[in-house]
Design a protein around this motif. Structure first.
Motif, PDB file in Angstrom:
ATOM      1  N   VAL A  65       0.867  -1.181   0.000  1.00  0.00           N
ATOM      2  CA  VAL A  65       0.000   0.000   0.000  1.00  0.00           C
ATOM      3  C   VAL A  65       0.899   1.224   0.000  1.00  0.00           C
ATOM      4  CG1 VAL A  65      -1.721   1.322   1.283  1.00  0.00           C
ATOM      5  CG2 VAL A  65      -1.869  -1.180   1.205  1.00  0.00           C
ATOM      6  N   LEU A  88      -1.755  -2.340   9.365  1.00  0.00           N
ATOM      7  CA  LEU A  88      -1.340  -3.325   8.361  1.00  0.00           C
ATOM      8  C   LEU A  88      -0.463  -4.436   8.933  1.00  0.00           C
ATOM      9  CD1 LEU A  88      -0.433  -0.956   5.361  1.00  0.00           C
ATOM     10  CD2 LEU A  88      -2.564  -2.211   5.728  1.00  0.00           C
ATOM     11  N   THR A  91      -1.511  -8.145   8.555  1.00  0.00           N
ATOM     12  CA  THR A  91      -2.098  -8.422   7.244  1.00  0.00           C
ATOM     13  C   THR A  91      -0.960  -8.773   6.282  1.00  0.00           C
ATOM     14  OG1 THR A  91      -1.917  -6.240   6.187  1.00  0.00           O
ATOM     15  CG2 THR A  91      -3.716  -6.563   7.793  1.00  0.00           C
ATOM     16  N   TYR A  93      -0.190  -7.120   3.779  1.00  0.00           N
ATOM     17  CA  TYR A  93       0.229  -5.891   3.109  1.00  0.00           C
ATOM     18  C   TYR A  93       1.308  -5.137   3.889  1.00  0.00           C
ATOM     19  CZ  TYR A  93      -3.729  -6.517  -0.025  1.00  0.00           C
ATOM     20  OH  TYR A  93      -4.603  -7.021  -0.954  1.00  0.00           O
ATOM     21  N   ALA A 302      -6.059   2.964   6.598  1.00  0.00           N
ATOM     22  CA  ALA A 302      -5.522   1.666   6.202  1.00  0.00           C
ATOM     23  C   ALA A 302      -6.611   0.599   6.165  1.00  0.00           C
ATOM     24  CB  ALA A 302      -4.399   1.260   7.153  1.00  0.00           C
ATOM     25  N   ARG A 303      -7.487   0.603   7.159  1.00  0.00           N
ATOM     26  CA  ARG A 303      -8.554  -0.404   7.196  1.00  0.00           C
ATOM     27  C   ARG A 303      -9.519  -0.216   6.029  1.00  0.00           C
ATOM     28  NH1 ARG A 303      -9.196   0.462  13.661  1.00  0.00           N
ATOM     29  NH2 ARG A 303      -7.569  -1.007  14.328  1.00  0.00           N
ATOM     30  N   LEU A 306      -7.928  -1.746   3.035  1.00  0.00           N
ATOM     31  CA  LEU A 306      -8.016  -3.207   3.062  1.00  0.00           C
ATOM     32  C   LEU A 306      -9.393  -3.691   2.614  1.00  0.00           C
ATOM     33  CD1 LEU A 306      -6.134  -3.939   6.406  1.00  0.00           C
ATOM     34  CD2 LEU A 306      -5.290  -4.356   4.090  1.00  0.00           C
ATOM     35  N   HIS A 307     -10.441  -3.009   3.071  1.00  0.00           N
ATOM     36  CA  HIS A 307     -11.802  -3.385   2.654  1.00  0.00           C
ATOM     37  C   HIS A 307     -11.986  -3.180   1.155  1.00  0.00           C
ATOM     38  CE1 HIS A 307     -13.408  -4.346   6.558  1.00  0.00           C
ATOM     39  NE2 HIS A 307     -13.099  -3.161   7.059  1.00  0.00           N
ATOM     40  N   ALA A 310     -10.331  -5.876  -0.717  1.00  0.00           N
ATOM     41  CA  ALA A 310     -11.039  -7.149  -0.577  1.00  0.00           C
ATOM     42  C   ALA A 310     -12.398  -7.130  -1.261  1.00  0.00           C
ATOM     43  CB  ALA A 310     -11.195  -7.496   0.902  1.00  0.00           C
TER      44      ALA A 310
END
Length: 333
Positions: A65, A88, A91, A93, A302-303, A306-307, A310
């Protein structure tokens, strides 16, 4: 590192299938915690290093990222980045960092470099680029913005009520009896700087006070610019009793300029900052300032990324900006 170790060796050592090891390395599916720990232990024991270039070619993802801040060594942006990094940690990433240096040229180069390196998503912490350019970037890579609201990208923009917070900070000084209040504002064209300046003006006009252009001083969010600007004002013998600095770093520069003229905070001049950097509670006197939850902001960005990666629904949260009262302000005597 042990050379020649393959994914087959890791699977045999961990007692799992090759496909399980592949899913863990690529982050392509959920794997039970006990199997994940077994694979990670086997990889460490055997000295196995995944071939990330090959994985990128196969999966189309680099598992990185990109994060571009105006200045990654700034205490403000550093704490946002700390939140990104921690979000992160567990994860697949990894963050890749770069600076825009408050320059459209350098920011564009940083973006192009990270996209060329195939980052899977890009976080921009502030930006000097125009809306059309940012929409173009969003067409090339999933883009999440902090401190900018771009039409068409609203669901991926996190902005805070900078104007309202600046109004509250300035109003606090007015309620203490101050009428001639200096505002040290940030770079021209920078959205947060513009909104804080507008909030300062809102507070004055909303309380029936005139605007004094000579009390609005240009800075660049760094200490030296504030020290120089306030020194010039003091040299000109322009009267004032309080300073609202556009961020805590400029508040530190203002404090130095006042100190060198023998002016005490808050006995002679009240001082307010913006951001509530970790060190601001430990200055002498501790700084009254507006708190921005920088670490939590970084985690939220960051979250959200990630969503998005995904393919899951996600919305960025709202954060309140809070005036933190400390000992750098006092009633006008």
């Amino acid at each position: 590192m042990t050379h020649g170790v393959t994914i087959n060796d890791v699977a045999r050592e961990a007692g799992v299938s090759i496909s399980t090891v592949s899913r863990i390395i690529n982050g392509t599916a959920f794997v039970a915690d006990d199997k994940r720990r077994a694979v990670e232990t086997a990889m460490q024991r055997l000295g196995f290093q995944p071939n990330y270039l090959a994985r990128t070619l196969i999966t189309g993802r680099s598992m990185t990222v990109g994060v571009i801040a105006e200045d990654i060594v700034s205490p403000f942006y550093a704490d946002v980045i700390r939140g990104v990094e921690h979000a992160l940690l567990d994860t697949p990433y990894q963050p890749v960092l770069n600076s825009g240096h408050w320059s459209t040229q350098y920011e564009t180069r940083a973006i192009d470099t990270l996209i060329y390196r195939k980052v899977d998503a890009l976080l921009l912490l502030g930006s000097t680029l125009g809306d059309d350019t940012l929409r173009d970037v969003a067409g090339r890579v999933p883009l999440i913005l902090f401190g900018r609201r771009v039409p068409g990208l609203e669901s991926h923009c996190l902005t805070l009520d900078q104007r309202g917070a600046a109004l509250n900070a300035t109003r606090h000084l007015i309620e203490l009896g101050h009428r001639r209040i200096v505002h040290l504002h940030g770079p021209p064209g920078q959205q947060d700087a513009q909104e804080r300046r507008a909030g300062y003006r809102d507070a004055l006009t909303g309380n029936g006070l005139p605007l004094h252009p000579e009390l609005e001083l240009q800075g660049d969010f760094l200490e030296q610019s504030a020290a120089q600007a306030l020194t010039h004002l003091l040299d000109a013998r322009v009267p004032f009793t309080a300073v609202f600095a556009g961020n805590d770093q400029m508040a530190a520069g203002a404090r130095l300029a006042l100190h060198r003229r023998g002016l005490r905070v808050p006995d002679d001049v009240s001082l307010i900052g913006f951001d509530d950097l970790p060190a601001s509670a430990f200055t002498i006197p501790p700084l009254t300032t507006v708190r921005q939850p920088t670490y939590q902001i970084g985690q939220a960005l960051a979250r959200h990324a990630l969503h998005v990666l995904a393919g899951e629904p996600s919305s960025l949260p709202d954060f309140d900006l809070t005036l933190i009262l400390r000992e750098s302000t006092r009633p006008l005597r």
